[in-house]
Design an enzyme around this catalytic site. Structure first.
Site, PDB file in Angstrom:
ATOM      1  N   LYS A   9       4.011   9.757   6.463  1.00  8.22           N
ATOM      2  CA  LYS A   9       2.608  10.117   6.229  1.00  8.22           C
ATOM      3  C   LYS A   9       1.709   9.696   7.396  1.00  8.22           C
ATOM      4  CE  LYS A   9       2.911   9.821   1.172  1.00  8.22           C
ATOM      5  NZ  LYS A   9       2.223   9.323  -0.052  1.00  8.22           N
ATOM      6  N   ARG A 102       8.085   0.739   1.658  1.00 10.02           N
ATOM      7  CA  ARG A 102       6.762   0.405   1.110  1.00 10.02           C
ATOM      8  C   ARG A 102       6.645  -1.095   0.835  1.00 10.02           C
ATOM      9  NH1 ARG A 102       6.766   5.547  -2.996  1.00 10.02           N
ATOM     10  NH2 ARG A 102       5.833   7.096  -1.612  1.00 10.02           N
ATOM     11  N   ASN A 112       0.714   4.900   1.410  1.00  8.98           N
ATOM     12  CA  ASN A 112       2.006   4.267   1.110  1.00  8.98           C
ATOM     13  C   ASN A 112       3.139   4.766   2.009  1.00  8.98           C
ATOM     14  OD1 ASN A 112       2.372   6.738  -0.054  1.00  8.98           O
ATOM     15  ND2 ASN A 112       2.842   5.987  -2.099  1.00  8.98           N
ATOM     16  N   HIS A 115       6.541   9.956   1.863  1.00  8.07           N
ATOM     17  CA  HIS A 115       6.795  10.727   0.650  1.00  8.07           C
ATOM     18  C   HIS A 115       8.259  11.136   0.646  1.00  8.07           C
ATOM     19  CE1 HIS A 115       6.462  13.784  -2.489  1.00  8.07           C
ATOM     20  NE2 HIS A 115       7.225  14.533  -1.700  1.00  8.07           N
TER      21      HIS A 115
HETATM   22  P1  CMP Z   1       3.938  10.265  -3.006  1.00  6.22           P
HETATM   23  O1  CMP Z   1       5.339   9.799  -3.111  1.00  6.22           O
HETATM   24  O2  CMP Z   1       3.520  10.976  -1.772  1.00  6.22           O
HETATM   25  O3  CMP Z   1       3.651  11.215  -4.248  1.00  6.22           O
HETATM   26  C1  CMP Z   1       2.368  11.366  -4.790  1.00  6.22           C
HETATM   27  C2  CMP Z   1       1.395  10.422  -4.219  1.00  6.22           C
HETATM   28  O4  CMP Z   1       0.237  10.227  -4.966  1.00  6.22           O
HETATM   29  C3  CMP Z   1       1.999   9.038  -4.147  1.00  6.22           C
HETATM   30  O5  CMP Z   1       3.005   9.007  -3.173  1.00  6.22           O
HETATM   31  C4  CMP Z   1       0.788   8.179  -3.872  1.00  6.22           C
HETATM   32  O6  CMP Z   1       0.466   8.174  -2.490  1.00  6.22           O
HETATM   33  C5  CMP Z   1      -0.282   8.955  -4.616  1.00  6.22           C
HETATM   34  N1  CMP Z   1      -0.667   8.275  -5.840  1.00  6.22           N
HETATM   35  C6  CMP Z   1       0.077   8.117  -6.937  1.00  6.22           C
HETATM   36  N2  CMP Z   1      -0.626   7.461  -7.881  1.00  6.22           N
HETATM   37  C7  CMP Z   1      -1.846   7.208  -7.351  1.00  6.22           C
HETATM   38  C8  CMP Z   1      -3.001   6.565  -7.827  1.00  6.22           C
HETATM   39  N3  CMP Z   1      -3.057   6.050  -9.058  1.00  6.22           N
HETATM   40  N4  CMP Z   1      -4.070   6.488  -7.013  1.00  6.22           N
HETATM   41  C9  CMP Z   1      -4.005   7.014  -5.764  1.00  6.22           C
HETATM   42  N5  CMP Z   1      -2.923   7.650  -5.252  1.00  6.22           N
HETATM   43  C10 CMP Z   1      -1.856   7.730  -6.044  1.00  6.22           C
END
Ligand code: CMP
Length: 140
Positions: A9, A102, A112, A115
């Site tokens: 990311k 992470r 984070n 993905h």
């Molecule tokens: P990712 O694995 O990219 O898939 C969906 C993304 O949504 C996740 O990682 C986080 O970066 C984001 N995400 C999930 N839950 C939350 C939350 N409660 N608040 C903000 N971002 C979130």
């Protein structure tokens, strides 16, 4: 053999941690099938995260993933989806195990780092997505 889509990311790319992240997947035993440096266009980001479209953080999520260059990769290996998710760690970096990407490198839920596909079915869309030229703009 399975395949999984990985996005390094914009936060990880900006911090210069792309190489470290790729190395962790390679050390696990996953092989790079395709790799592209790109900035996601908004429409492609919305499609990619469509399953979260009703969540309150959806706008923030799309803003973030389109905020700068990232590296998209397709990795291949036995149980690639599960293996990559183990390397990545839990969604919330503060709950991710030490030793995971992470757990070691991130603090915030939004920023984070990485993905990974959550199923072989979503991973199957990856090659089409990464080749869709209208959805990506070249990164400078
Ligand atoms: P990712 O694995 O990219 O898939 C969906 C993304 O949504 C996740 O990682 C986080 O970066 C984001 N995400 C999930 N839950 C939350 C939350 N409660 N608040 C903000 N971002 C979130």
């Amino acid at each position: 053999m399975d395949r999984t889509l990985i996005l390094v990311k914009p936060d990880a790319f900006a911090r210069g941690l792309t190489g470290e992240i790729i190395a962790r997947f390679e050390r696990k035993g996953l092989r790079i099938i395709a790799l592209r440096h790109m900035t996601l266009a908004r429409d492609l980001a919305e499609t990619h995260y469509a399953e979260h479209s009703e969540r309150p953080f959806f706008g923030e999520l799309v803003d973030f993933i389109t905020s700068g260059p990232l590296v998209a990769m397709v990795l291949e290996g036995p149980e690639a989806v599960r293996a990559a998710r183990q390397v990545i760690g839990a969604t919330n970096p503060l709950e991710a195990a030490p030793g995971s990407i992470r757990g070691d490198l991130a603090i915030e839920m939004g920023a984070n780092m990485v993905h990974g596909s959550d199923s072989p079915e979503s991973a199957a869309c990856a090659p089409r997505t990464s080749r869709r030229s209208s959805g990506a703009r070249p990164s400078s």
